[in-house]
Scaffold this motif. Structure first.
Motif, short mmCIF file in Angstrom:
data_model
loop_
_atom_site.label_atom_id
_atom_site.label_comp_id
_atom_site.label_asym_id
_atom_site.label_seq_id
_atom_site.Cartn_x
_atom_site.Cartn_y
_atom_site.Cartn_z
N UNK A 135 16.59 23.35 49.57
CA UNK A 135 15.70 23.39 50.73
C UNK A 135 14.31 22.88 50.34
N UNK A 136 13.81 21.93 51.11
CA UNK A 136 12.48 21.37 50.83
C UNK A 136 12.45 20.33 49.74
N UNK A 137 13.63 19.98 49.23
CA UNK A 137 13.70 18.97 48.18
C UNK A 137 14.56 17.80 48.65
N UNK A 138 14.27 16.65 48.17
CA UNK A 138 15.02 15.45 48.54
C UNK A 138 16.22 15.27 47.60
N UNK A 139 17.12 16.25 47.66
CA UNK A 139 18.32 16.22 46.83
C UNK A 139 19.53 16.58 47.67
N UNK A 140 20.69 16.13 47.23
CA UNK A 140 21.92 16.50 47.91
C UNK A 140 22.34 17.90 47.47
N UNK A 141 22.70 18.78 48.41
CA UNK A 141 23.16 20.12 48.02
C UNK A 141 24.33 20.08 47.04
N UNK A 142 25.16 19.04 47.15
CA UNK A 142 26.35 18.96 46.30
C UNK A 142 26.00 18.86 44.81
N UNK A 143 24.79 18.43 44.51
CA UNK A 143 24.38 18.29 43.11
C UNK A 143 23.75 19.58 42.57
N UNK A 144 23.61 20.58 43.40
CA UNK A 144 22.91 21.81 43.00
C UNK A 144 23.91 22.89 42.58
N UNK A 145 23.54 23.60 41.52
CA UNK A 145 24.44 24.64 41.00
C UNK A 145 24.69 25.72 42.04
N UNK A 146 23.68 26.13 42.79
CA UNK A 146 23.86 27.24 43.72
C UNK A 146 24.54 26.83 45.03
N UNK A 147 24.94 25.57 45.14
CA UNK A 147 25.74 25.14 46.28
C UNK A 147 27.23 25.40 46.03
N UNK A 148 27.60 25.54 44.77
CA UNK A 148 29.01 25.68 44.39
C UNK A 148 29.56 27.02 44.87
N UNK A 149 30.72 26.97 45.50
CA UNK A 149 31.33 28.19 46.02
C UNK A 149 32.84 28.12 45.84
#
Length: 370
Positions: free
Chosen positions: A47-61
């Motif tokens: 949130x608030x960053x120009x990144x894809x959620x898929x690349x973020x560790x806390x998006x993994x479920x």
């Protein structure tokens, strides 16, 4: 009681994850630290960053909301938690704990997933099973025929052990077979995206199964059933598991059948679907060089359950097959039938270089548990 904390980003959680978040304070008191994603007050890192959620560790479920990983505080070990509703799966906890009892837990032939602890969630009937963090049994892919031989041998041994204790699994397809790969992955791996390192920085580095043999475990006893040892004619009502290629006797739900030959059928499917034939529906390709297993797989999947071998007979026949394979055969690379010839040439060259190293180090062609 679990604390229900208002969370403005519930839309970022998948169904089932809110249960873990709401129970996080209680689990924390029990010495189990959940990931930030399912901790009250979590704010997604993207949130608030120009990144894809898929690349973020806390998006993994997790695809299955009933499971969640946690860090056990007393020894800093990552464990897996499973949420079990006894009203929906009345036999699961009893069977899981039975095979983790003091009398059975340390028997080498026992390949049922260890249960470290079973905890009842406060104020409700839900049971949390605490288990080791495991990997899918076929990830990473098998490199040699010998690695496949070890895998099938352990699985057959484990199912025989269950049958000897009058327990039928009833859902023994590949996703319900996992492995303890701690030795293979000394630096660990991320519990959700298991190809990544635990800190999400790069890929998880690993040894081969030949170098660091894993132990395979049978998991998920949700529809398993246990009979008295004296029961010579066990019968059950048919329920469907995860393998859509079902034995003929359970094509109709609720039909009465003997579940033990059905277990043999499902294990025969593993040979056929993943090695000797492949499976179009899941895009799993046939592997070259496993014709020596075709006869056993055909008998295990006979349409007539009375003509299938028992697990005792499967283990005995498999031992004979294993004993007839040369060291050269066991060290052969596992090759998909659709592998491009240039890729095959390159991989074969690397493979035999690695194999020469194994021979020099006197590493046996069939992985052996220490």
């Amino acid at each position: 009681m679990p604390v229900n904390v208002p969370n403005p980003i519930d839309d970022d959680l998948y169904p089932g994850e809110t249960w873990w978040r709401d129970h996080q304070p209680w689990l924390d008191q029990c010495g189990l630290a959940l990931r930030p994603r399912v901790t009250p007050g979590w704010i997604p890192s993207w949130i608030g960053r120009n990144v894809s959620p898929y690349t973020c560790e806390d998006f993994q479920s997790y695809a299955l909301p009933v499971v969640q990983d946690a860090l056990r505080k007393d020894d800093q070990r990552v464990v897996m938690l499973k949420n079990v509703d006894p009203n929906e799966y009345p036999t699961e906890c009893g069977i899981a704990n039975y095979f983790s009892s003091k009398e059975l837990a340390d028997i080498p032939e026992n390949h049922c997933v260890p249960i470290y602890e079973a905890m009842q969630a406060p104020g409700e009937g839900i049971i949390i099973l605490v288990m080791p963090l495991l990997r899918k049994c076929m990830d990473p892919p098998f490199e040699t025929v010998g690695e496949v031989i070890d895998f099938l041998g352990q699985v057959f041994e484990g199912m025989l052990f269950m049958h000897q204790h009058k327990v039928a699994h009833r859902d023994c397809h590949a996703p319900n077979i996992m492995m303890n790969a701690d030795a293979m992955y000394p630096g660990g791996f991320h519990p959700v995206a298991q190809n990544k390192s635990p800190n999400w920085k790069g890929r998880a580095k690993h040894f081969s199964r030949t170098e660091r043999p894993p132990k395979y475990y049978i998991i998920d006893f949700g529809i398993s059933i246990r009979f008295p040892l004296s029961d010579s004619s066990p019968r059950a009502r048919a329920v469907w598991g995860g393998d859509g290629d079902r034995p003929p006797e359970i094509q109709q739900q609720g039909a009465e059948y003997d579940p033990f030959p059905a277990d043999v059928f499902y294990l025969g499917n593993i040979i056929k679907h993943h090695f000797t034939e492949g499976r179009v529906s899941t895009e799993v390709k046939r592997k070259i060089g496993f014709t020596f297993l075709e006869s056993l797989a055909a008998d295990m999947t006979n349409s007539d359950p009375s003509k299938r071998p028992t697990m005792e007979e499967v283990v005995a026949r498999y031992s004979e097959i294993r004993g007839g394979l040369s060291s050269w055969k066991l060290r052969q690379r596992v090759v998909r039938c659709d592998e491009f010839f240039l890729a095959r040439w390159y991989r074969n060259t690397r493979h035999w270089g690695n194999t020469l190293g194994y021979i020099i180090k006197r590493i046996p062609p069939i992985p052996t548990q220490q």
